[in-house]
Design a protein around this motif. Structure first.
Motif, short mmCIF file in Angstrom:
data_model
loop_
_atom_site.label_atom_id
_atom_site.label_comp_id
_atom_site.label_asym_id
_atom_site.label_seq_id
_atom_site.Cartn_x
_atom_site.Cartn_y
_atom_site.Cartn_z
N TRP E 9 0.83 -1.22 0.00
CA TRP E 9 0.00 0.00 0.00
C TRP E 9 0.86 1.27 0.00
O TRP E 9 0.66 2.18 -0.80
CB TRP E 9 -0.87 -0.03 1.26
CG TRP E 9 -2.07 0.85 1.26
CD1 TRP E 9 -2.13 2.17 1.54
CD2 TRP E 9 -3.40 0.43 0.97
NE1 TRP E 9 -3.43 2.61 1.47
CE2 TRP E 9 -4.24 1.57 1.12
CE3 TRP E 9 -4.00 -0.79 0.62
CZ2 TRP E 9 -5.61 1.51 0.93
CZ3 TRP E 9 -5.35 -0.85 0.43
CH2 TRP E 9 -6.16 0.29 0.58
N LEU E 29 -4.04 -6.30 6.68
CA LEU E 29 -3.58 -5.31 7.66
C LEU E 29 -2.77 -6.01 8.75
O LEU E 29 -3.33 -6.69 9.61
CB LEU E 29 -4.79 -4.60 8.29
CG LEU E 29 -4.48 -3.60 9.41
CD1 LEU E 29 -3.57 -2.48 8.93
CD2 LEU E 29 -5.77 -2.99 9.97
N LEU E 66 -1.53 -3.23 3.85
CA LEU E 66 -1.52 -1.90 4.47
C LEU E 66 -0.30 -1.71 5.36
O LEU E 66 0.31 -2.69 5.80
CB LEU E 66 -2.79 -1.73 5.32
CG LEU E 66 -4.08 -1.50 4.52
CD1 LEU E 66 -5.28 -1.93 5.34
CD2 LEU E 66 -4.19 -0.02 4.16
N PRO E 67 0.07 -0.46 5.66
CA PRO E 67 1.07 -0.22 6.71
C PRO E 67 0.58 -0.87 8.01
O PRO E 67 -0.62 -1.00 8.23
CB PRO E 67 1.10 1.31 6.84
CG PRO E 67 0.62 1.81 5.52
CD PRO E 67 -0.40 0.81 5.06
N SER E 68 1.49 -1.25 8.87
CA SER E 68 1.12 -2.03 10.05
C SER E 68 0.65 -1.15 11.21
O SER E 68 1.04 0.01 11.32
CB SER E 68 2.30 -2.88 10.51
OG SER E 68 3.44 -2.06 10.70
N VAL E 69 -0.20 -1.73 12.05
CA VAL E 69 -0.58 -1.15 13.34
C VAL E 69 0.41 -1.69 14.36
O VAL E 69 0.43 -2.91 14.60
CB VAL E 69 -2.03 -1.52 13.72
CG1 VAL E 69 -2.34 -1.13 15.15
CG2 VAL E 69 -3.01 -0.87 12.75
N ASN E 70 1.23 -0.82 14.93
CA ASN E 70 2.38 -1.27 15.70
C ASN E 70 2.20 -1.26 17.22
O ASN E 70 3.10 -1.69 17.94
CB ASN E 70 3.59 -0.41 15.34
CG ASN E 70 3.97 -0.53 13.88
OD1 ASN E 70 3.87 -1.62 13.30
ND2 ASN E 70 4.36 0.56 13.25
N ILE E 98 -10.16 2.94 10.68
CA ILE E 98 -9.47 2.41 9.49
C ILE E 98 -10.48 1.77 8.54
O ILE E 98 -10.46 2.01 7.33
CB ILE E 98 -8.36 1.41 9.92
CG1 ILE E 98 -7.21 2.17 10.60
CG2 ILE E 98 -7.86 0.61 8.72
CD1 ILE E 98 -6.13 1.26 11.20
N LEU E 102 -11.51 2.65 4.63
CA LEU E 102 -11.33 1.65 3.58
C LEU E 102 -12.61 1.38 2.81
O LEU E 102 -12.58 1.12 1.61
CB LEU E 102 -10.78 0.34 4.19
CG LEU E 102 -9.31 0.40 4.61
CD1 LEU E 102 -8.94 -0.83 5.40
CD2 LEU E 102 -8.41 0.53 3.37
N PHE E 139 -13.98 -7.78 9.29
CA PHE E 139 -12.64 -8.19 9.69
C PHE E 139 -12.53 -9.71 9.66
O PHE E 139 -13.46 -10.41 10.12
CB PHE E 139 -12.32 -7.72 11.11
CG PHE E 139 -11.86 -6.29 11.23
CD1 PHE E 139 -11.50 -5.55 10.12
CD2 PHE E 139 -11.78 -5.68 12.48
CE1 PHE E 139 -11.06 -4.22 10.24
CE2 PHE E 139 -11.35 -4.36 12.61
CZ PHE E 139 -10.99 -3.64 11.48
N TYR E 140 -11.40 -10.21 9.16
CA TYR E 140 -11.06 -11.63 9.27
C TYR E 140 -9.75 -11.67 10.04
O TYR E 140 -8.77 -11.08 9.60
CB TYR E 140 -10.88 -12.24 7.88
CG TYR E 140 -12.17 -12.21 7.08
CD1 TYR E 140 -13.05 -13.29 7.10
CD2 TYR E 140 -12.51 -11.08 6.33
CE1 TYR E 140 -14.24 -13.25 6.40
CE2 TYR E 140 -13.70 -11.03 5.63
CZ TYR E 140 -14.57 -12.11 5.66
OH TYR E 140 -15.75 -12.05 4.98
N ILE E 141 -9.75 -12.35 11.17
CA ILE E 141 -8.60 -12.28 12.06
C ILE E 141 -7.76 -13.54 11.93
O ILE E 141 -8.18 -14.63 12.31
CB ILE E 141 -9.06 -12.08 13.52
CG1 ILE E 141 -9.83 -10.76 13.59
CG2 ILE E 141 -7.86 -12.06 14.47
CD1 ILE E 141 -10.75 -10.67 14.77
N ALA E 142 -6.57 -13.35 11.35
CA ALA E 142 -5.64 -14.46 11.15
C ALA E 142 -4.49 -14.29 12.12
O ALA E 142 -3.52 -13.59 11.82
CB ALA E 142 -5.16 -14.47 9.70
#
Lengths: 260, 260, 260, 260, 260, 260
Positions: E9, E29, E66-70, E98, E102, E139-142
């Motif tokens: 991204w 993300l 996307l850039p990461s949420v840190n 976010i 999107l 959201f799909y949480i992996a």
């Protein structure tokens, strides 16, 4: 008014719920505080009473009773063990969310049967403002000390009414006599200027302030104000019946478009 | 009670402020709504009145008057142009912040002189709960329709009191006569069941609900309820004087430890 | 530009308001801080000034002036008695609510006349972002130290400008001379590197940080930075007039579609 | 100033972190926007640049660089695909939480290296107010367009600077030349009145407003303002080096107690 | 599955972004924690790993990263220097924002590749509930410890897996071998009852509680649980490859409508 | 383990409460959803079950049972009438407030008996993080589908377990047989790949997503997944007994310091 069985939200299946909501757009939501009520009454008084009243109203009107909201603002009772207090902003948020869900099923009128009068009625009114702005629902706040107040007062014999007093004790004697332990409880007349409990400074000036934990303990060293020994189950039954009848009448007026 | 000049927070330098706060830990905070008040009164009625009363109280007691909070919940008045409504949760947050600052200077008692009775008193009580828990201060809510209500009522001659009515018109005649345009305004008796404005359904059942914009327009097609034509500046002066005196008395009691 | 009388929101009845809003979709909202301004100026300086400027702009343009927002972030002034600070998140919430109400009446442009430059302009910009996303309105932030800055500077004679300085003292001499006590006040040149107040570290690097209470007291032991003794009411009048004229010009450009 | 390797928070083990924090109480936090930068630059420009500058500063000073905050308010760029905007209140909350954690390790100074000047610097200042009140830390906001602005301007040759302009293009040519596609990009001089990008209406009046998506698209049909074709990697390297040096100098001053 | 280059991204211009989003409504993300991982691994492990996996998935599927949420909740790691913890409510707010941005570009599926399993997956699920209600996205949480867990376990040889263990060490050896310092690190078998790290009390009762800082230090005196010495880069490569392949398969199923 | 009567918070007076809290610092808080459970079970299933289990645990351990939290996130069930959903952020706020009150009485361990597994356990974990940071209490989350899961599964005979399935039907047969209407209800095997209800996509990949209302209606056209006809009251009794016993054992371990 024909009598039936209370319609309890938690006990209905969704097809039964669907049928109920096809016949009314009004619901009852009991709201109460978990807080001390002296040595003679249990912590759940402010929940037992509105739940009981809501069931009576439901039996009279067919309007369903939601599960109760059991935690509200009551920090000034934390001077005795067991009070659980929620901040007003959090309670408002919760009530707005509840209304937001209910509007999906066509509900428009939410009767809050409030057992914690003088305690959270103000927060409920603030929530009513937000619900009116943000949802298709409206809150109607029926605080158990306000509704039919004159008739309840006329049943009482004790000069001072306050907290865990003749009124609340009588109601609990009618609802859950096993939880009332009245033996040896004497009158506490610490609030001598008014005939009925007021959290206000004095009736004539009507300047409101919330008592602190320290104030409360000074006013009510055992947790109650008034004379619990004046209570009888018959008085309690009469009070509950009268309050329920008043709310039922209001719902009829509401359904007939006679409100406002 | 000796009369002096009002002590206005905004007009003091910090050394003057320091001196004032060395002599009292009580302050006055006028709170009001910016909202319509009929064709005959301006949008600022609910601010002009508490500011005027607070100044009178300050002149009597030496307690300082903070700048006013001018925006509060009043969404049901948005049916007429000019009402600016703040949601209850936001007003609570703002009032908690104000108390948090004031506690730094030793302030302990904050008298909210509320011009928007029946409107934001509930939100102020909710704020009072949070302020009591989170700061060293306490809120005392003096709503201008509640304080000295019996004496104010005894001054009135009109049968119905509501909004922008005899009481508010009289007070504004005493404060800012240039903003009152009473000619041709007739009584609106749309709320016939009670002698004094009630946002409640009816006095006897005391089930509260907030009127919507639509309700309000139906009840008050011109924006007022009651009979503004019964107002005189003398009545207004008497009302303001009596309310101020009551609040001043309360502050004396507070300073002498006679409250609670 | 034809001169008239200021149009004050709080002084209009709703039918008058309706007429005003039929002719413009722009409003003026004075925003200021309640905070110390040295020994020679009152706590309300940051409110008196934007209210005065807003009234001048209104007289020139016919755009109405809302009641002022009197509490904003200013915690770094709490080192002197009297500052009342609101957290940025709460101020943003309040301003979004105000815009949400105003959009109901067709208002689209809200000019924030900000008396607390360097103090809350950043929070106002953050609020502007949210208002643009969540309402039909837009905020225009006219901070009194930024608007017509070059001309204001050219009027000044003192080398250092900071807080409660030549500029603010002069303006207050023009607005409320009775609240200015300049006798014996000497220049405080503690911020020697720049010609105009900067909360930044140094002009050339422009790295911003907020001064703490301790910093502020060290920089301004009496609460001011600059030379109040250089102020005259004539200078103040010229500054106020120039700033008002600039904002009025902006509004004309806005109405003519010349902005952006 | 001795040159070393940048100290990257994410690449240190905790014992290494412990050692670093024993030698400094200052940290660098890059903050930037994910948003469009014309056809010739990537969406991550506002992150690549502050990360690069922070690494240079770290190499000069030994101060560690935190992982970057990659999402901030930028809703006005949503007119082109890819901008991700966070509301100001949410960003403030996040930054307060970060400071709250950092204070546990003795950190006191947090340098926010902000790549989204004119975009989120206001929200960062609002956050600085809250951090100063609620934590032991302080924010120092080094926005990449503000720091060493005069020197950066003196390197430029194009008359108009705005967004994705000569400055940002040159910096990206120095950092990630592979992501710059400058061929065929022409100057967009739509903002002719100022020499450097201003989101303000015009320099002389300094009335701020946020451009909407529609405004932005009108000003910058391709997403940029200025003349990217004037950029060279050498200019970019000189700019980055100068900005980093300025921030490093600030940190030295901070460590030596020369700030305030 | 054809292999390509990851679509990042931050490295795309908006016209490139537009093209990518025309071909898919799914994005990746990476979300991770900045927190200690023993003496042998860096603080950024929980970010390096999901970013690496997301890039692999992107290379396989063309879905952009996307850039990461840190920064996420990890307060229990604050017993070692360097952990930065965000409260759950703030992280939820950020993630909702976010998703709100999107959805403007037609994005519907957001795969959160979570490197902080057992840490913030619960908050991500809470965010998923809000995103589903308030936006057009899902959201799909992996979480990297959940996906392909059986295959990852079959690659391991150490009896106890916990934190900064064989799995995380192996993955980091494959991603950034220069940041792994394994020499002298011994197994810590403090969590003997389960074969794989569980923050639960014990597998059979499955009563969850969050370890405190004190608990964590007692369980992991050096910051890790498990046997890092069993790690090899080959194992890490196999794990990363398998997890990426699983997520890629999920995306294909999603695009083909085979999910739910 | 000696059997007694459940200790119900709402039924105790404050002196009784005081005695209970002198003997334990652990409490039980039932949490559940008001949501549809097919045609054969009532909306209150997720509350009836944890309340019943909490009472059993209390009878075994003497630990008191708080009034239940009756509204939690369950928006995906709003496809059938009657579900009331609270957003995760609001539930977290409420639970933090409850813990804040409880800490005043020396409570340290709060066992959340959660009847809405797969539904709000994630939000409860997020709340646990905040409670651990902001109060002296800790949450222990005992979700009724997780606790003693293997033993519960071994009691079941139906191949698919989901929602309002063999397990929930059997438990309700043991608790409130009058509310179970099983006649004519057939198995719904729509979730064929796993032996136990999973909101996850598929066991092996463990990528979580929340089903939407539409998904849910597609999976469960009548509101249930699984085979309610396999339920018997005996199975329900065995399940409830086993789960209660497991939680009681956990409390004993907790009191003996055997946890962590």
């Amino acid at each position: 008014m024909s009598k039936g069985k209370p319609v309890l939200w938690a006990e209905l299946s969704w097809p039964e719920m669907e049928k109920v909501l096809a016949s009314t757009d009004t619901v009852l939501l009991p709201v109460g505080s978990t807080e001390q009520h002296g040595r003679h009454l249990p912590l759940g008084v402010d929940i037992f009473i509105p739940v009981d009243i809501a069931r009576r109203v439901s039996a009279e009107t067919g309007v369903p009773v939601l599960p109760s909201v059991n935690f509200v603002p009551c920090a000034w009772h934390e001077c005795f063990p067991g009070a659980i207090s929620i901040t007003p902003r959090v309670l408002i948020s919760q009530l707005v969310d509840i209304a937001r869900s209910l509007q999906n099923y066509g509900v428009r009128n939410i009767i809050l049967v409030n057992g914690h009068t003088g305690g959270c009625d103000s927060t409920l009114v603030a929530a009513a403002d937000e619900v009116l702005q943000e949802t298709a629902c409206r809150f109607y706040i029926a605080s158990v000390v306000d509704v039919a107040a004159d008739e309840v007062l006329s049943i009482c014999s004790s000069p001072v009414l306050g907290h865990a007093d003749e009124v609340e004790t009588a109601k609990m004697m009618a609802i859950r006599p096993d939880l009332v332990h009245i033996e040896g409880v004497k009158a506490n007349d610490r609030e001598p200027k008014s005939g009925y409990l007021s959290v206000n400074y004095r009736r004539k000036s009507r300047i409101f302030f919330r008592t602190s934990k320290e104030d409360w303990k000074a006013l009510a060293p055992e947790g109650y104000i008034g004379d619990p020994s004046a209570a009888t189950p018959e008085k309690g039954e009469a009070m509950l019946s009268r309050i329920a009848s008043e709310i039922s009448g209001f719902i009829k007026d509401l359904e007939n478009g006679h409100v406002i």
